[in-house]
Every structure is written in C-alpha cells, then in structure tokens.
Design an enzyme around this catalytic site. Structure first.
Site: not given
Ligand SMILES: [Zn+2]
Length: 537
Positions: A70, A91, A153, A474
């Site tokens: 993400t 992340n 966020d 993922h």
């Molecule tokens: Zn994501």
C-alpha cells in the site's frame, strides 16, 4: 516584413481555458483489473460503466516493481516513479541507519490533530521525491489546492505530497472520526469538527447484508467455505453481519473500515471536503487525492473470490456513481478529470488454489529464516544478519568489515543456499542489482523496487501463487498483484481503450502532461501518448 503565422490548431494545448478545475485521483486499495469484467453485468450505469464507456481504459496496466504494498503503491501512483527513487520501500521497513523498524508515514516530530491517540503522528517526510500534487501546487503558485482523504493514513498522506493543504484519515477505536497532524494544521477546520460530531460513524454501525439477493452473486465462490477469516464473535464468515453487535469484539469504530461502510464514510467525507474547501470553483486546478481502503481490508479478510468482496465492489460502484453525480452538479460536467487505479492487486487464497489442484509455493518464512540464519552463522560467524523484512535480508556492514569479508562473496553464498530451499523461486543480491540493468522480467521489477540507500542486500522472490490459508494477500512480482485498473475520465480525456502495456509510474507524467505542468522530480514513467495524442486530435 516577416510574418509569423500561428495555426489555430497549433496553440498551446494546455491553455487555462479548457483545463480541468478539479482532478480527483482515486486509488482503490487492492483492486484487481479483472473486477471490472467480473462484476460488469451488476454495475450500474453511473459508476465504473460510465467511466469506461466515456473515458479511456488501459486494460494492461501493471506495477513495475515489488513489493506491491500500500505505501509504495500510493506513492508510485502520485510520484511517477518506483521505490528505487521515491524511497518508500515498504509499509514498514528496517532503517539501517538507526537500526529500527520505521513506518512509511511515521513522523515523531509532529503531533496528532483531532485525537488523543498517536494515530496523527504522521507526515510524508520519508517520501524523497515530489508528487503530481506538489507539482500542481508549484505550478499554480500554491493557488491550486491539494486535499488527501482516505481511511488509511498512508493512503491520504503520501498522495497529497509534501505541500498539501491537508490530508485527513480515519481513526478507529473509540474515535470513529477523521483526523490529521500538525504537519498540516494546528487544529481541525470547523467543517471537519462538524463532520466528526455529525454521528456519521455511528450510522454505519448497522447490518451488512448483500446489496442484491445473494443468490445472484454467481461470480463469486460459495458464502460459507474454509478460506475466509471473518469477524470475532461470529462463527461463520457468512452474511448477514450485525456490525453494531460485532463492533464490541472487533475494535469498536475500527470495524467500519472492515466493511464497505468504510468506503461510504470516505465518500461522505470527501464530498464534505469538496464543498467546504471549494474545490474546483476557480480557474486554478485543485486536486483531491482520494483512496478507498475498505476494499483492501475486505479482500484480506475474506479473499478475492468471496461474496463479501463482490458486495464491496458493487457498493463502491454506487459510491463512484454518487461522486460523479455530485461533481456534475457542483463542479460541472466536463470541468473535472478523474483517474482511477489501485495501489496493488491481490492473489487468490493459497489454500483455495491448492484445493482445486493449482500449485503454490507456501513458503514457510519462519522456518526459512531460521535455516539461512543458521547457515550464515556457521559460514561467517554470528551477527552477520541484521534484519529480515519485506523478503529482504539486511547484512551488517560493520561485521563484514571487522571480519574482513567481501560483501559480494557473502551475498553469493547465501543466495546459493536460499535458491535450494522449498518455496524460494528466485534470489537477487545487491551486487547483481547494482551492476546490471534489467530491462524486463522479474529482475526488472526487483530492481525498480530496490532503493540503493534503503533496501536490503539479498532479495527473495517466492513461488507464484504463494499465499495463506485464509484471506488474500499481495506483495509479489506476479500478475495477480501487479495487474490493476487504470481509467481516465472527464476533461481532456478522449474515449478509448488499449491493451498496450502501461505502468503505474506512467500515471503522474500523463496527468502532468494533461495539465501542462512539470513532471514530479523523480519521474521514471512516461506520458501515455496513445490517450494524450487522441485528445489533441
Ligand atoms: Zn493496499
């Protein structure tokens, strides 16, 4: 006398006259390309169908790097480059300079705004290049606004860039409201305070049942199966879900993002932002960076083949329809431009694939880590391996210097050990990535995800189809994680579609070209000429 004639067609293609007043860049978290086709018959006319039937559809759009997570995903969409340049390598990642794990949007030098928790101690400080939103701010002498909105966020902060007017994200737990950080402001604007007090979050603590008769959801697997997570306090992962009742055992207001209602409240907030901040109301283009996160949370929990995912997308389609209707009315049809993509896609549940005879790697990471650590200790002595995270091994340079070890030799020995282990598909080393230029294949994706300064020293690629027993995940280099939608719609966007390959890093330069502004400073993608040339015909 010298006459210089300008053909009327040769004028600047990017005069202010037909510039969009508002750009809405939409990232749908974990959206696979095939969801467009899979659920097509059930989409209504005003959402995905309207965008595709009037806009431009890049049908073969891919992430060009791994890890497909993400934080890196949102950053790559908006910076036009990959972790190689923008530095958001995961992340969370191991910061080899401080020896600590860090979070992509973490900033210990700022404070929360709108919550007493630490959920607001965030900023884009770890992102090393500019975004499309930054370039628009610079171009418009900061008259064009940027607002970032997401449940997550990182989904709001990284797209909104370094120069955003504001980014807002959702705080669950006992909050149930949208918050921000002192990076942007000292206190929440009145309209945000009003939104938070409006009882919106409470209104979504309601029953989640399928939008249409569940018997018609024939595009997905059976509702009750052994490949789904579900909620604490409910034995089966089956409809209907009493979200109010389940909220007590599932983090109070944190349950909302785990349902399609998280996308609903995101849209509610985004529309409130457009109105209160007067986005799209003057000649300077404003940008709303909007990210829908519930799609990802539902995917992780129930898997990409679940009825829960199908229902979440049918509801998101309605959200999009509502958004377009709102923009038509309040900004004007043809006065705004939309792009829609995803921050990564997602794979089938590993256990499900195995149950239908499809092989997966099923790499046991804990076991592998112990085995290669034992091997390294035995070969080179204890203390060589500093950290293992995001499929990367970080070596201790001081240790190698003290022991007079050649890093390239150490990497190669560990590489050879790793490739013999079950579940390991490929291995790349720092030395290989720094001395070769991969132009295609998996090496290309690993290299684009490799940041010389921040990344580890040995990269492990798992077998295709790896995944857990329940729910989807993922992060890989494979199609199921890289193939995402890329749709453009609205001002300066012609109708069309192509199977020509596009990459996620092409979005920002394409939008910059469409707006007639400078590309983000780390851009490695290209403007998508197949669409832009058609627009100027
Ligand atoms: Zn994501």
């Amino acid at each position: 006398m010298l006459l210089i004639a300008f053909s009327s067609k040769a004028q600047s293609p990017n005069t202010n006259a037909d510039k969009p007043k508002l750009v809405v860049g939409i990232v749908v978290d974990q959206m696979r390309y095939d969801y467009l086709n899979k659920f097509w018959d059930k989409y209504e006319e005003g959402g995905f169908k309207r965008i595709i039937q009037n806009g431009f559809n890049f049908k073969n759009n891919h992430y060009n790097y791994a890890p497909t997570y993400t934080g890196p995903g949102h950053t790559s969409v908006w910076t036009g480059t990959s972790p190689m340049n923008h530095g958001i390598i995961g992340n969370d990642w191991f910061d080899k300079f401080t020896g600590e794990m860090v979070y992509c949007a973490q900033d210990d030098n700022v404070a929360s705004v709108g919550t007493t928790t630490n959920a607001g101690k965030m900023s884009p400080n770890r992102m090393q290049t500019t975004t499309l939103t930054d370039q628009n701010r610079l171009h418009t002498q900061f008259r064009g606004k940027t607002i970032g909105v997401s449940i997550k966020d990182r989904g709001a902060i990284l797209p909104a860039g370094h120069t955003a007017n504001a980014a807002y994200w959702y705080s669950g737990g006992n909050d149930g409201k949208f918050i921000s950080s002192t990076y942007y402001m000292e206190e929440l604007p009145k309209w945000v305070q009003k939104f938070n007090k409006s009882g919106k979050a409470d209104s979504y603590l309601k029953e989640w049942n399928t939008l249409y008769d569940i018997e018609t959801y024939t595009e997905s697997g059976v509702d009750e199966n052994t490949f789904e997570g579900g909620f604490r306090g409910k034995e089966t992962a089956t409809f209907p879900y009493d979200i109010k009742k389940l909220s007590k055992e599932n983090g109070n207001y944190s349950i909302i993002p785990q349902t399609p209602f998280g996308d609903d409240i995101t849209l509610d907030f985004a529309l409130a932002a457009i109105e209160a901040e007067e986005l799209g109301q003057d000649e300077d283009t404003d940008i709303l960076a909007l990210s829908f996160s519930s799609t990802d949370k539902v995917g992780h929990n129930f898997g990409v083949n679940s009825k829960e995912v199908e229902d979440t997308y049918l509801r998101l389609d309605k959200n999009l329809s509502d958004l377009l209707t709102y923009l038509d009315k309040n900004v004007g049809e043809g006065e705004y431009t939309i792009f829609l993509t995803a921050d990564h896609a997602g794979g089938h549940v590993g256990g499900y694939l195995n149950s239908v005879k499809i092989p997966t790697g099923n790499l046991d990471y804990g076991k592998l880590k112990k085995e290669f650590t034992d091997f390294a200790n035995q070969q080179f002595g204890e203390g060589l391996i500093k950290n293992v995270s995001n499929d990367q091994i970080f070596l201790d340079y001081e240790f190698m210097a003290n022991e007079d070890l050649n890093p390239a030799d150490v990497e190669t020995k560990i590489e050879h050990f790793l490739i013999q282990q079950p579940g390991v598909y490929k291995v790349y080393t720092r030395t290989e990535l720094q001395s070769n230029n991969f132009s295609n294949g998996i090496g290309y994706l690993i290299q684009n995800g490799f940041n010389q300064k921040r990344s580890g020293d040995i990269m492990i690629v798992e077998h295709p189809g790896s995944g857990y027993g329940r729910g989807s995940t993922h992060g890989s280099v494979f199609n199921y994680d890289t193939h995402t939608p890329l749709l453009f719609f609205g001002a300066r966007v012609p109708h069309g579609e192509t199977f020509e390959r596009s990459e996620i890093v092409d979005i920002a330069p394409t939008m910059a070209a469409l707006l007639g502004i400078e590309y983000p400073n780390g851009t490695s993608g290209k403007p998508l000429a197949i669409m832009l040339d058609k627009a100027s015909e």
